[in-house]
Motif scaffolding. Structure first.
Motif, PDB file in Angstrom:
ATOM      1  N   VAL A   1       0.841  -1.204   0.000  1.00  0.00           N
ATOM      2  CA  VAL A   1       0.000   0.000   0.000  1.00  0.00           C
ATOM      3  C   VAL A   1       0.878   1.257   0.000  1.00  0.00           C
ATOM      4  CG1 VAL A   1      -1.737   1.300   1.287  1.00  0.00           C
ATOM      5  CG2 VAL A   1      -1.923  -1.178   1.122  1.00  0.00           C
ATOM      6  N   VAL A   2       1.921   1.257   0.825  1.00  0.00           N
ATOM      7  CA  VAL A   2       2.834   2.407   0.874  1.00  0.00           C
ATOM      8  C   VAL A   2       3.559   2.569  -0.462  1.00  0.00           C
ATOM      9  CG1 VAL A   2       4.939   3.296   1.956  1.00  0.00           C
ATOM     10  CG2 VAL A   2       3.135   2.317   3.371  1.00  0.00           C
ATOM     11  N   PHE A   3       3.971   1.453  -1.040  1.00  0.00           N
ATOM     12  CA  PHE A   3       4.656   1.497  -2.342  1.00  0.00           C
ATOM     13  C   PHE A   3       3.757   2.113  -3.416  1.00  0.00           C
ATOM     14  CE2 PHE A   3       5.380  -0.583  -6.464  1.00  0.00           C
ATOM     15  CZ  PHE A   3       6.685  -0.170  -6.721  1.00  0.00           C
ATOM     16  N   LYS A   4       2.510   1.691  -3.435  1.00  0.00           N
ATOM     17  CA  LYS A   4       1.582   2.224  -4.442  1.00  0.00           C
ATOM     18  C   LYS A   4       1.328   3.714  -4.213  1.00  0.00           C
ATOM     19  CE  LYS A   4      -0.840  -2.090  -5.523  1.00  0.00           C
ATOM     20  NZ  LYS A   4      -0.116  -2.284  -6.769  1.00  0.00           N
ATOM     21  N   LEU A   5       1.281   4.108  -2.968  1.00  0.00           N
ATOM     22  CA  LEU A   5       1.047   5.520  -2.661  1.00  0.00           C
ATOM     23  C   LEU A   5       2.211   6.394  -3.134  1.00  0.00           C
ATOM     24  CD1 LEU A   5      -0.427   7.851  -1.260  1.00  0.00           C
ATOM     25  CD2 LEU A   5       0.594   7.113   0.894  1.00  0.00           C
TER      26      LEU A   5
END
Length: 376
Positions: free
Chosen positions: A214-218
């Motif tokens: 999720v952090v990577f996609k953000l």
């Protein structure tokens, strides 16, 4: 045991499925959709129909079809996606009666896992598809499957843990495709809105993998849709669970997350959620000190516990060594006794054999002497 007063449409459909060739079964099962849709939602009649469908193994037939090769099914992914809708609607609100244990412990987890496997297969086909129309059709089927999974989870929240823990779900989440990724992240957001408590009950490694993705996609995805969904997801996670918030603040894996988020330009579609997330990730001096104390206390407790366990093992070590030595000596003594016994038996056998040979020799000598006397 088959129920009494079965709906004649279900009886007819079950008979048709039983008599038809395997390749025709998926299309026949699609007739269940019309039966369910024509029955008032929430009515006792619908409950009875679902029981009839389950008792005549039509739900199990749907599950079997989902595991088949799509190319062998008439209608392809369209048929399969519609069957997932039928399956999820039949399972939600169903009262299995005597077969409750099998239904809850085997059929439902199997259905959820099948939906995830189908999602991965559709994801692969979507990525490999060349034509735009084919991609649109596959994406539509994928969205139907995810919607069916969400409907199933909404009716049986105990399955949420299974889904979040599944490797198939994690692989779906880790896609680089914007459309698939957006659909899966929206599904995750909807799941957590139903019951976010299961997020902390999954294994730590899986939780970290979900957070990492999720952090990577953000941070790395150019798509505003993905970034918006990722922001809302992180906001939901941090607001629901203090543990996740502390993890994002203190863990070395997410060091610098707040400063990276501050670089986003204001005025974006999700700027409000982003500001809320940054505010949550920016603790006051008091909060930071308290969290550091909690972190240090947790480390201290872990150190004491590990020390206690080590001392406990070391304390047991001498007695364990003595027990091991005693066991070894006892075993060695038994082996020596066994070897000595075998040697003694072998010695007796040889002695007996020698005695027999001597007796035979004496007997022969005696007979020879007798013959000499008789025939001089």
């Amino acid at each position: 045991m088959k129920p009494t007063g079965t709906d004649p449409r279900i009886l007819s459909l079950a008979a048709e499925v039983a008599k038809s060739p395997e390749q025709n079964v998926p299309v026949i099962l699609l007739k269940l959709k019309e039966i369910i849709n024509n029955t008032p939602l929430g009515s006792s009649e619908l409950k009875k129909i679902k029981q009839d469908i389950y008792c005549y193994d039509l739900i199990q037939y749907c599950l079997l079809v989902l595991s088949q090769d799509c190319s062998r099914i008439q209608g392809g992914w369209t048929t399969i996606s519609q069957l997932t809708q039928i399956l999820s609607h039949c399972c939600v609100g169903l009262e299995p009666g005597e077969d409750a244990e099998e239904f809850y412990n085997e059929l439902l987890p199997s259905a959820a896992e099948n939906f995830l496997v189908l999602g991965r297969r559709l994801q692969t086909c979507f990525i490999n598809a060349a034509k735009g129309e084919e991609k649109d059709e596959l994406l539509h089927s994928f969205q139907i499957v995810t919607d069916s999974l969400f409907w199933l989870l909404g009716g049986h929240v105990q399955l949420i843990h299974n889904v979040l823990q599944s490797d198939h779900f994690l692989h779906l989440l880790q896609t680089d495709n914007v459309q698939i990724g957006s659909t899966v992240m929206t599904l995750l957001q909807s799941i957590l809105q139903i019951n976010s408590g299961d997020l902390l009950r999954i294994e730590g490694k899986t939780l970290h993998s979900i957070l990492d993705e999720v952090v990577f996609k953000l941070l790395s995805t150019p798509s505003p849709v993905i970034r918006s969904t990722a922001t809302k997801l992180l906001l939901l996670m941090t607001e629901s669970h203090q543990e996740i918030l502390i993890l994002l603040r203190l863990s070395a894996c997410y060091k610098g997350l707040r400063s990276l988020l501050n670089k986003y330009e204001p005025g974006t579609e999700f700027s409000q959620e982003l500001e809320q997330l940054i505010a949550l990730l920016t603790p006051t001096v008091y909060q930071e000190v308290e969290e550091q104390k909690l972190h240090q206390a947790a480390c201290l407790i872990q150190a004491y516990w590990k020390g206690f366990q080590t001392r406990k093992r070391l304390k047991k070590l001498p007695s364990a060594v003595i027990t091991l030595q005693r066991s070894f000596r006892s075993k060695r003594t038994k082996m020596l006794l066994k070897i000595n016994k075998q040697k003694e038996e072998e010695h007796r056998r040889l002695q007996l054999q020698l005695q027999r040979q001597r007796a035979m020799r004496l007997s022969r000598e005696l007979r020879l002497r007798m013959l000499e006397i008789v025939h001089p």
